[in-house]
Every structure is written in structure tokens, then in C-alpha cells.
Design a protein around this motif. Sequence first.
Motif, PDB file in Angstrom:
ATOM      1  N   ASN A  47      46.761  45.185  38.723  1.00  0.00           N
ATOM      2  CA  ASN A  47      46.660  43.759  38.271  1.00  0.00           C
ATOM      3  C   ASN A  47      47.875  43.012  38.711  1.00  0.00           C
ATOM      4  O   ASN A  47      48.803  43.722  38.954  1.00  0.00           O
ATOM      5  CB  ASN A  47      46.158  43.697  37.014  1.00  0.00           C
ATOM      6  CG  ASN A  47      47.662  44.242  35.936  1.00  0.00           C
ATOM      7  OD1 ASN A  47      48.431  44.938  36.287  1.00  0.00           O
ATOM      8  ND2 ASN A  47      47.499  43.539  34.816  1.00  0.00           N
ATOM      9  N   GLY A  48      47.596  41.701  39.013  1.00  0.00           N
ATOM     10  CA  GLY A  48      48.616  40.753  39.679  1.00  0.00           C
ATOM     11  C   GLY A  48      47.919  39.481  39.496  1.00  0.00           C
ATOM     12  O   GLY A  48      47.113  39.006  39.145  1.00  0.00           O
ATOM     13  N   TYR A  49      48.940  38.837  40.775  1.00  0.00           N
ATOM     14  CA  TYR A  49      48.088  37.639  41.179  1.00  0.00           C
ATOM     15  C   TYR A  49      48.146  37.534  42.771  1.00  0.00           C
ATOM     16  O   TYR A  49      48.804  38.097  43.379  1.00  0.00           O
ATOM     17  CB  TYR A  49      49.162  36.480  40.689  1.00  0.00           C
ATOM     18  CG  TYR A  49      49.545  36.399  39.492  1.00  0.00           C
ATOM     19  CD1 TYR A  49      48.730  35.600  38.719  1.00  0.00           C
ATOM     20  CD2 TYR A  49      50.482  37.083  38.779  1.00  0.00           C
ATOM     21  CE1 TYR A  49      49.011  35.666  37.145  1.00  0.00           C
ATOM     22  CE2 TYR A  49      50.604  36.941  37.456  1.00  0.00           C
ATOM     23  CZ  TYR A  49      50.011  36.070  36.602  1.00  0.00           C
ATOM     24  OH  TYR A  49      50.074  36.047  35.471  1.00  0.00           O
ATOM     25  N   ALA A  50      47.111  36.938  43.039  1.00  0.00           N
ATOM     26  CA  ALA A  50      46.606  36.829  44.647  1.00  0.00           C
ATOM     27  C   ALA A  50      46.682  35.503  45.041  1.00  0.00           C
ATOM     28  O   ALA A  50      45.942  34.654  44.243  1.00  0.00           O
ATOM     29  CB  ALA A  50      45.328  37.646  44.673  1.00  0.00           C
ATOM     30  N   ASP A  51      47.183  35.090  46.152  1.00  0.00           N
ATOM     31  CA  ASP A  51      46.925  33.889  46.713  1.00  0.00           C
ATOM     32  C   ASP A  51      45.558  33.994  47.644  1.00  0.00           C
ATOM     33  O   ASP A  51      45.788  34.774  48.554  1.00  0.00           O
ATOM     34  CB  ASP A  51      48.250  33.670  47.563  1.00  0.00           C
ATOM     35  CG  ASP A  51      49.418  33.376  46.747  1.00  0.00           C
ATOM     36  OD1 ASP A  51      49.419  32.964  45.696  1.00  0.00           O
ATOM     37  OD2 ASP A  51      50.598  33.472  47.213  1.00  0.00           O
ATOM     38  N   LYS A  83      51.472  42.873  39.116  1.00  0.00           N
ATOM     39  CA  LYS A  83      52.159  42.675  37.976  1.00  0.00           C
ATOM     40  C   LYS A  83      52.137  44.243  37.128  1.00  0.00           C
ATOM     41  O   LYS A  83      53.139  44.496  36.559  1.00  0.00           O
ATOM     42  CB  LYS A  83      51.255  41.984  37.040  1.00  0.00           C
ATOM     43  CG  LYS A  83      52.025  41.071  35.882  1.00  0.00           C
ATOM     44  CD  LYS A  83      51.345  40.191  35.417  1.00  0.00           C
ATOM     45  CE  LYS A  83      50.260  40.477  34.630  1.00  0.00           C
ATOM     46  NZ  LYS A  83      49.640  39.354  33.756  1.00  0.00           N
ATOM     47  N   GLY A  84      51.202  44.932  37.280  1.00  0.00           N
ATOM     48  CA  GLY A  84      50.990  46.236  37.042  1.00  0.00           C
ATOM     49  C   GLY A  84      50.050  47.267  37.491  1.00  0.00           C
ATOM     50  O   GLY A  84      49.385  46.837  38.333  1.00  0.00           O
ATOM     51  N   PHE A  85      50.450  48.296  37.432  1.00  0.00           N
ATOM     52  CA  PHE A  85      49.363  49.467  37.991  1.00  0.00           C
ATOM     53  C   PHE A  85      49.574  50.522  36.931  1.00  0.00           C
ATOM     54  O   PHE A  85      50.591  51.269  36.337  1.00  0.00           O
ATOM     55  CB  PHE A  85      49.912  49.984  39.094  1.00  0.00           C
ATOM     56  CG  PHE A  85      49.036  51.095  40.030  1.00  0.00           C
ATOM     57  CD1 PHE A  85      47.985  50.849  40.333  1.00  0.00           C
ATOM     58  CD2 PHE A  85      49.532  52.373  39.600  1.00  0.00           C
ATOM     59  CE1 PHE A  85      47.077  51.738  40.933  1.00  0.00           C
ATOM     60  CE2 PHE A  85      48.679  53.357  40.362  1.00  0.00           C
ATOM     61  CZ  PHE A  85      47.474  53.112  40.779  1.00  0.00           C
ATOM     62  N   ARG A  86      48.313  51.012  36.340  1.00  0.00           N
ATOM     63  CA  ARG A  86      48.328  51.937  35.289  1.00  0.00           C
ATOM     64  C   ARG A  86      47.072  53.019  35.433  1.00  0.00           C
ATOM     65  O   ARG A  86      46.121  52.536  36.008  1.00  0.00           O
ATOM     66  CB  ARG A  86      48.185  51.243  33.920  1.00  0.00           C
ATOM     67  CG  ARG A  86      46.897  50.630  33.558  1.00  0.00           C
ATOM     68  CD  ARG A  86      46.899  49.690  32.348  1.00  0.00           C
ATOM     69  NE  ARG A  86      45.553  49.042  31.992  1.00  0.00           N
ATOM     70  CZ  ARG A  86      44.887  48.152  32.496  1.00  0.00           C
ATOM     71  NH1 ARG A  86      45.453  47.598  33.495  1.00  0.00           N
ATOM     72  NH2 ARG A  86      43.681  47.646  32.413  1.00  0.00           N
TER      73      ARG A  86
END
Length: 109
Positions: free
Chosen positions: A71-75, A58-61
Motif C-alpha cells: 500500500n501507499g500513494y500513487a500519482d 507506505k507498507g508491504f505486509r
Amino acid sequence: MGLNVFKSVAFVVPLAGLAFLMEFGEKTDESACSGTLAFEKARQLMEGRPEVIDMSLKGFRWVDDCRFAMNGYADVETGAGPDRLGFELLVAFDPQARRWQQAGFSMTR
């Protein structure tokens, strides 16, 4: 004769300009933290987790100094089958060891 001189000058001038720029151009600080390297290390750490099947970023900062957050989503594989969780991974550069390392990790529903 004039055409040959023009071809030679047209070939040499850009090369001389490039050599000048490489020698006297903007210097980079060797101790500076590279966002590209931080991104690759964060992705490698996420993909290396045994429970993670797949991930969606979702993002990298940049957080501060030599710290970056991904950050983001992980299965993830659970006892009841795959589940999708949100994650945030923090990586930091350790100047003494001269390597990237995981500084924090969290997963939420």
C-alpha cells in the motif's frame, strides 16, 4: 615449514566449514513464498499500470499463506492533471502456474 602448514590449515578449514554448511545447513522449502519476489512483482504490477506516473510506498505486509499486500500513494494521470491517490495491491502466488499474480487492487482518494 610450520608457517606453511598453518597457512594451509587457515585456508582450508573455512572452506571445509562452508562446504559442510552448504550441504547440511538449513534447507529451504521450494514451495515457500518469497516476500522479496512478492515485493518485486507488486512493484512491477504498480509501475506497469498506464495511469500511474509515480508511486510512494507506505507498507508491504504478509497477509496469509502466499498473499502479500502493498500500500501507499500513487500519482495518477487524470483529465484535470496529476492526482495523488492511495492504493492497495494484493499479490498471490499460484502454485499450479508457479507464478505471482495480482489478486486484488483498489485506489481511494
